[in-house]
Motif scaffolding. Structure first.
Motif, PDB file in Angstrom:
ATOM      1  N   VAL A 122       0.848  -1.194   0.000  1.00 34.56           N
ATOM      2  CA  VAL A 122       0.000   0.000   0.000  1.00 34.56           C
ATOM      3  C   VAL A 122       0.882   1.243   0.000  1.00 34.56           C
ATOM      4  O   VAL A 122       2.069   1.181   0.318  1.00 34.56           O
ATOM      5  N   ARG A 123       0.248   2.351  -0.362  1.00 31.77           N
ATOM      6  CA  ARG A 123       0.913   3.648  -0.268  1.00 31.77           C
ATOM      7  C   ARG A 123       0.414   4.322   1.000  1.00 31.77           C
ATOM      8  O   ARG A 123      -0.796   4.466   1.181  1.00 31.77           O
ATOM      9  N   ILE A 124       1.334   4.705   1.880  1.00 32.09           N
ATOM     10  CA  ILE A 124       0.967   5.470   3.076  1.00 32.09           C
ATOM     11  C   ILE A 124       1.127   6.931   2.687  1.00 32.09           C
ATOM     12  O   ILE A 124       2.235   7.384   2.377  1.00 32.09           O
ATOM     13  N   VAL A 125       0.022   7.663   2.640  1.00 29.72           N
ATOM     14  CA  VAL A 125       0.048   9.054   2.193  1.00 29.72           C
ATOM     15  C   VAL A 125      -0.352   9.955   3.362  1.00 29.72           C
ATOM     16  O   VAL A 125      -1.488   9.897   3.838  1.00 29.72           O
ATOM     17  N   ALA A 126       0.609  10.767   3.812  1.00 31.55           N
ATOM     18  CA  ALA A 126       0.349  11.739   4.885  1.00 31.55           C
ATOM     19  C   ALA A 126       0.183  13.105   4.241  1.00 31.55           C
ATOM     20  O   ALA A 126       1.055  13.544   3.486  1.00 31.55           O
ATOM     21  N   ARG A 127      -0.938  13.744   4.519  1.00 30.50           N
ATOM     22  CA  ARG A 127      -1.221  15.061   3.924  1.00 30.50           C
ATOM     23  C   ARG A 127      -1.225  16.128   5.000  1.00 30.50           C
ATOM     24  O   ARG A 127      -1.670  15.881   6.121  1.00 30.50           O
ATOM     25  N   HIS A 128      -0.779  17.304   4.609  1.00 31.81           N
ATOM     26  CA  HIS A 128      -0.855  18.469   5.489  1.00 31.81           C
ATOM     27  C   HIS A 128      -1.488  19.594   4.681  1.00 31.81           C
ATOM     28  O   HIS A 128      -0.873  20.108   3.749  1.00 31.81           O
ATOM     29  N   GLY A 129      -2.724  19.899   5.020  1.00 26.90           N
ATOM     30  CA  GLY A 129      -3.453  20.888   4.231  1.00 26.90           C
ATOM     31  C   GLY A 129      -3.656  20.332   2.833  1.00 26.90           C
ATOM     32  O   GLY A 129      -3.666  19.137   2.608  1.00 26.90           O
ATOM     33  N   GLY A 130      -3.803  21.188   1.869  1.00 26.95           N
ATOM     34  CA  GLY A 130      -3.993  20.732   0.497  1.00 26.95           C
ATOM     35  C   GLY A 130      -2.718  20.783  -0.327  1.00 26.95           C
ATOM     36  O   GLY A 130      -2.665  20.321  -1.452  1.00 26.95           O
ATOM     37  N   ALA A 131      -1.644  21.341   0.256  1.00 25.85           N
ATOM     38  CA  ALA A 131      -0.447  21.595  -0.530  1.00 25.85           C
ATOM     39  C   ALA A 131       0.648  20.547  -0.382  1.00 25.85           C
ATOM     40  O   ALA A 131       1.421  20.329  -1.306  1.00 25.85           O
ATOM     41  N   VAL A 132       0.760  19.897   0.784  1.00 24.43           N
ATOM     42  CA  VAL A 132       1.880  19.001   1.038  1.00 24.43           C
ATOM     43  C   VAL A 132       1.378  17.581   1.268  1.00 24.43           C
ATOM     44  O   VAL A 132       0.455  17.346   2.050  1.00 24.43           O
ATOM     45  N   ALA A 133       2.004  16.620   0.577  1.00 23.02           N
ATOM     46  CA  ALA A 133       1.688  15.203   0.773  1.00 23.02           C
ATOM     47  C   ALA A 133       2.987  14.416   0.723  1.00 23.02           C
ATOM     48  O   ALA A 133       3.821  14.619  -0.158  1.00 23.02           O
ATOM     49  N   VAL A 134       3.164  13.520   1.703  1.00 26.36           N
ATOM     50  CA  VAL A 134       4.344  12.664   1.757  1.00 26.36           C
ATOM     51  C   VAL A 134       3.861  11.226   1.587  1.00 26.36           C
ATOM     52  O   VAL A 134       2.913  10.801   2.239  1.00 26.36           O
ATOM     53  N   GLU A 135       4.538  10.485   0.714  1.00 26.29           N
ATOM     54  CA  GLU A 135       4.118   9.117   0.413  1.00 26.29           C
ATOM     55  C   GLU A 135       5.269   8.155   0.656  1.00 26.29           C
ATOM     56  O   GLU A 135       6.391   8.407   0.235  1.00 26.29           O
ATOM     57  N   VAL A 136       4.976   7.051   1.378  1.00 21.83           N
ATOM     58  CA  VAL A 136       5.969   5.998   1.602  1.00 21.83           C
ATOM     59  C   VAL A 136       5.303   4.648   1.369  1.00 21.83           C
ATOM     60  O   VAL A 136       4.069   4.524   1.451  1.00 21.83           O
ATOM     61  N   ALA A 137       6.124   3.636   1.110  1.00 21.80           N
ATOM     62  CA  ALA A 137       5.613   2.283   0.873  1.00 21.80           C
ATOM     63  C   ALA A 137       5.270   1.616   2.198  1.00 21.80           C
ATOM     64  O   ALA A 137       5.950   1.803   3.205  1.00 21.80           O
ATOM     65  N   GLY A 138       4.199   0.828   2.177  1.00 20.48           N
ATOM     66  CA  GLY A 138       3.789   0.103   3.364  1.00 20.48           C
ATOM     67  C   GLY A 138       3.231  -1.257   2.995  1.00 20.48           C
ATOM     68  O   GLY A 138       3.037  -1.569   1.815  1.00 20.48           O
ATOM     69  N   GLU A 139       2.972  -2.060   4.032  1.00 17.97           N
ATOM     70  CA  GLU A 139       2.345  -3.369   3.844  1.00 17.97           C
ATOM     71  C   GLU A 139       1.160  -3.441   4.785  1.00 17.97           C
ATOM     72  O   GLU A 139       1.293  -3.221   5.996  1.00 17.97           O
ATOM     73  N   SER A 140      -0.005  -3.746   4.232  1.00 16.01           N
ATOM     74  CA  SER A 140      -1.213  -3.842   5.040  1.00 16.01           C
ATOM     75  C   SER A 140      -1.171  -5.095   5.902  1.00 16.01           C
ATOM     76  O   SER A 140      -0.831  -6.174   5.430  1.00 16.01           O
ATOM     77  N   LEU A 141      -1.536  -4.950   7.159  1.00 15.17           N
ATOM     78  CA  LEU A 141      -1.570  -6.089   8.079  1.00 15.17           C
ATOM     79  C   LEU A 141      -3.009  -6.548   8.313  1.00 15.17           C
ATOM     80  O   LEU A 141      -3.275  -7.370   9.187  1.00 15.17           O
ATOM     81  N   GLY A 142      -3.941  -5.987   7.540  1.00 19.43           N
ATOM     82  CA  GLY A 142      -5.344  -6.378   7.663  1.00 19.43           C
ATOM     83  C   GLY A 142      -6.121  -6.012   6.421  1.00 19.43           C
ATOM     84  O   GLY A 142      -5.604  -5.352   5.519  1.00 19.43           O
ATOM     85  N   ASN A 143      -7.368  -6.441   6.372  1.00 20.64           N
ATOM     86  CA  ASN A 143      -8.275  -6.111   5.265  1.00 20.64           C
ATOM     87  C   ASN A 143      -9.074  -4.874   5.626  1.00 20.64           C
ATOM     88  O   ASN A 143      -9.407  -4.667   6.802  1.00 20.64           O
ATOM     89  N   GLY A 144      -9.430  -4.068   4.621  1.00 20.01           N
ATOM     90  CA  GLY A 144     -10.233  -2.890   4.924  1.00 20.01           C
ATOM     91  C   GLY A 144     -10.985  -2.334   3.737  1.00 20.01           C
ATOM     92  O   GLY A 144     -10.534  -2.411   2.593  1.00 20.01           O
ATOM     93  N   LYS A 145     -12.164  -1.774   4.041  1.00 20.66           N
ATOM     94  CA  LYS A 145     -12.976  -1.037   3.065  1.00 20.66           C
ATOM     95  C   LYS A 145     -12.696   0.446   3.267  1.00 20.66           C
ATOM     96  O   LYS A 145     -12.061   0.839   4.255  1.00 20.66           O
ATOM     97  N   ARG A 146     -13.231   1.278   2.373  1.00 26.01           N
ATOM     98  CA  ARG A 146     -13.037   2.729   2.493  1.00 26.01           C
ATOM     99  C   ARG A 146     -13.502   3.190   3.886  1.00 26.01           C
ATOM    100  O   ARG A 146     -14.582   2.848   4.328  1.00 26.01           O
ATOM    101  N   GLY A 147     -12.605   3.932   4.565  1.00 29.23           N
ATOM    102  CA  GLY A 147     -12.941   4.464   5.884  1.00 29.23           C
ATOM    103  C   GLY A 147     -12.566   3.558   7.048  1.00 29.23           C
ATOM    104  O   GLY A 147     -12.530   4.008   8.191  1.00 29.23           O
ATOM    105  N   ASP A 148     -12.270   2.277   6.786  1.00 29.42           N
ATOM    106  CA  ASP A 148     -11.860   1.356   7.852  1.00 29.42           C
ATOM    107  C   ASP A 148     -10.472   1.719   8.363  1.00 29.42           C
ATOM    108  O   ASP A 148      -9.658   2.295   7.645  1.00 29.42           O
ATOM    109  N   THR A 149     -10.192   1.331   9.605  1.00 25.72           N
ATOM    110  CA  THR A 149      -8.860   1.493  10.173  1.00 25.72           C
ATOM    111  C   THR A 149      -8.147   0.146  10.107  1.00 25.72           C
ATOM    112  O   THR A 149      -8.721  -0.872  10.492  1.00 25.72           O
ATOM    113  N   VAL A 150      -6.927   0.152   9.575  1.00 22.99           N
ATOM    114  CA  VAL A 150      -6.112  -1.064   9.481  1.00 22.99           C
ATOM    115  C   VAL A 150      -4.716  -0.770  10.023  1.00 22.99           C
ATOM    116  O   VAL A 150      -4.277   0.377  10.041  1.00 22.99           O
TER     117      VAL A 150
END
Length: 175
Positions: A122-150
């Motif tokens: 997965v892509r871990i995307v951290a956003r700050h406001g609308g201007a800055v976004a930082v993206e790093v690679a990740g691995e999901s440890l669970g299943n999830g639908k939109r809005g779920d916490t994993v």
């Protein structure tokens, strides 16, 4: 036209019609009221027609719903008040079972698909406001639908974080 019941005194004005139970549009419980003079319970059988979504073709279980495989059609909703009329309410959802052409869409026939699966990159995307976004690679440890916490492991640091599923293969760290 609403008039006073035969055994009740006449009303100076048209009686007021009040919905007592409207859960089932095909059979509504009403009450006719003439101020404080009288009240009369009534059951109304109603035919309700509306433009709703139906399968435009056979749709396999698990296939994403979209404008190409759905169409709008006028239908009697007296027996199926849970029919869905808005495409944006179901776009991206998937049927639980195969839908034959012409099948009326109802929420109970659909579910939101898993957008993130255990072990998936997965892509871990951290956003700050609308201007800055930082993206790093990740691995999901669970299943999830939109809005779920994993739980997600940051591939670079090995750190495990809690993240919200935002879209296919994309999560956002919880603050």
């Amino acid at each position: 036209m609403v008039s006073a019941p035969e055994n009740e005194p006449k009303c100076d004005k048209p009686p007021e019609v009040v919905v007592v139970d409207g859960k089932h549009p095909g059979r509504m419980k009403l009450e006719l009221r003439c101020g404080e003079a009288w009240r009369e319970p009534v059951v109304a059988r109603v035919k309700l027609h509306a433009e709703v979504l139906v399968a435009a073709q056979d749709i396999e279980a698990g296939a994403a719903l979209n404008a190409q495989n759905l169409r709008r059609e006028a239908r009697d909703l007296s027996a199926t008040p849970e029919a869905i009329g808005a495409l944006d309410a179901v776009e991206g959802f998937v049927p639980r079972r195969r839908l034959r052409e012409g099948t009326l869409l109802q929420a109970r026939l659909l579910h939101e698909p898993l957008l993130v699966r255990r072990g998936q990159a997965v892509r871990i995307v951290a956003r700050h406001g609308g201007a800055v976004a930082v993206e790093v690679a990740g691995e999901s440890l669970g299943n999830g639908k939109r809005g779920d916490t994993v739980r997600v492991r940051n591939v670079a640091s090995g750190r495990v974080i809690e993240a919200r599923v935002m879209g296919p293969d994309e999560v956002e760290p919880l603050k």
